[in-house]
Design a protein around this motif. Structure first.
Motif, short mmCIF file in Angstrom:
data_model
loop_
_atom_site.label_atom_id
_atom_site.label_comp_id
_atom_site.label_asym_id
_atom_site.label_seq_id
_atom_site.Cartn_x
_atom_site.Cartn_y
_atom_site.Cartn_z
N GLU A 25 4.89 -0.79 -2.43
CA GLU A 25 4.13 -0.13 -3.50
C GLU A 25 5.01 0.01 -4.75
N VAL B 36 -3.88 1.96 -4.63
CA VAL B 36 -2.67 1.63 -5.42
C VAL B 36 -3.06 0.70 -6.58
N CYS C 75 -1.63 -7.60 -4.62
CA CYS C 75 -1.12 -6.66 -3.61
C CYS C 75 -1.82 -6.91 -2.28
N SER D 240 0.81 -1.22 0.00
CA SER D 240 0.00 0.00 0.00
C SER D 240 0.83 1.27 0.00
N ARG D 241 2.15 1.13 0.30
CA ARG D 241 3.02 2.33 0.28
C ARG D 241 4.47 1.88 0.33
#
Ligand SMILES: NC(=O)c1ccc[n+]([C@@H]2O[C@H](COP(=O)([O-])OP(=O)(O)OC[C@H]3O[C@@H](n4cnc5c(N)ncnc54)[C@H](O)[C@@H]3O)[C@@H](O)[C@H]2O)c1
Length: 269
Positions: free
Chosen positions: A22, A48, A37, A17-18
């Motif tokens: 990501e 995302v 993901c 998610s980051r």
């Protein structure tokens, strides 16, 4: 042999998610991989994935608490159900902890960090390897995002260091298990990398980290992602059991005083 070899490979990326996860998910999708993901945050993870799909990529989001082995098993089942096979797992989700001497960590901190950084990685490798075998993948891979703290112990980071040394150990041992079956197992060991782990830290702390970096800068998450792409490709089939730093030489050794007799040769200073 080129990066086209990753096209169509199905891979799970945890903590997508980051940050580094990501970046890996985006680079994989841009190169034609089908990406599953996972992260705890539904909203950020889904956004995302929506963006990847809007740009022509193929990805799904599966909300997963990676500190729970049964949730990782369900994630892997979901990936196979959706795409019919599995080629790789990137176990990236992890938390940082520390900045204090060992005795100031609570006993509960041990479980908190080991559940995600160690047990979560073990579950990703275990269920991932089983699914990769069952898929008959001809180019399977397991990638664990460890840390330079898995190669070089860090002051004030006893528990984090312990989890990351464990990840590097599991990586190397499993590489021996699977080398004969064409499944590579490697660890990426980021140095200080500009993600939420460093966002909003006090100026003095940032100055300390920058000064500690031989390169004078923090890493970019994409610098880890490009290594993850190479390791997923068929160009890297003979690289297994490696713990590869992406750290601008931070873990290469310690700094000492150096005086250049001819600094004028540095045209890009
Ligand atoms: N940023 C650095 O400087 C650095 C350095 C060395 C190693 N690492 C490692 O890189 C990996 C990624 O770190 P980052 O810097 O991108 O961090 P980040 O905090 O930006 O991202 C972490 C990701 O993991 C997810 N996550 C956290 N807990 C989770 C859980 N229980 N279940 C599922 N997902 C969960 C978050 O939602 C997020 O997507 C970690 O394993 C970290 O230890 C980072």
């Amino acid at each position: 042999m080129d990066f086209n070899s990753v096209k169509g490979k199905v891979c799970i990326v945890t903590g997508a998610s980051r940050g580094i996860g990501e970046a890996i998910a985006r680079v994989y999708a841009e190169n034609g991989m089908k990406v599953v993901c996972a992260s705890r945050s539904q909203e950020k993870g889904q956004s995302v994935v929506d963006d990847i799909c809007a740009k022509g990529g193929d990805a799904i989001f599966v909300q997963t608490d990676c500190s729970q082995a049964d949730e990782i098993k369900a994630l892997i089942d979901k990936a196979v159900e959706k795409y019919g096979k599995l080629d790789g797992v990137v176990s990236n989700a992890g938390i940082g902890m520390g900045g204090n001497p060992l005795h100031e960590s609570a006993m509960e901190d041990y479980d908190l960090i080991f559940d995600l950084n160690s047990k979560g990685v073990f579950a990703g490798m275990k269920y991932g390897a089983e699914a990769i075998f069952r898929s008959g993948s001809n180019g399977g891979f397991l990638i664990n995002v460890a840390s330079i703290a898995g190669i070089m112990p860090q002051r004030g980071q006893a528990l984090y260091t312990a989890t990351k040394f464990g990840v590097v150990g599991m990586t190397k041992s499993a590489a021996l298990d699977y080398a004969k079956y064409n499944i590579t197992v490697n660890a990426i060991c980021p140095g200080y990398t500009m993600t939420t782990m460093f966002e909003g830290i006090p100026d003095e702390a940032m100055a300390f980290f920058l000064n500690d970096c031989p390169s004078g800068r923090l890493g970019d998450p994409y610098e880890c992602a490009y290594l993850a792409l190479f390791l997923a490709s068929d160009m890297a089939r003979y690289i297994s059991g490696a713990a590869i730093p992406v750290d601008g030489a931070l873990s290469a050794g310690s700094k000492n005083i150096t005086i250049w007799s001819h600094p004028e040769i540095r045209k890009n200073d």
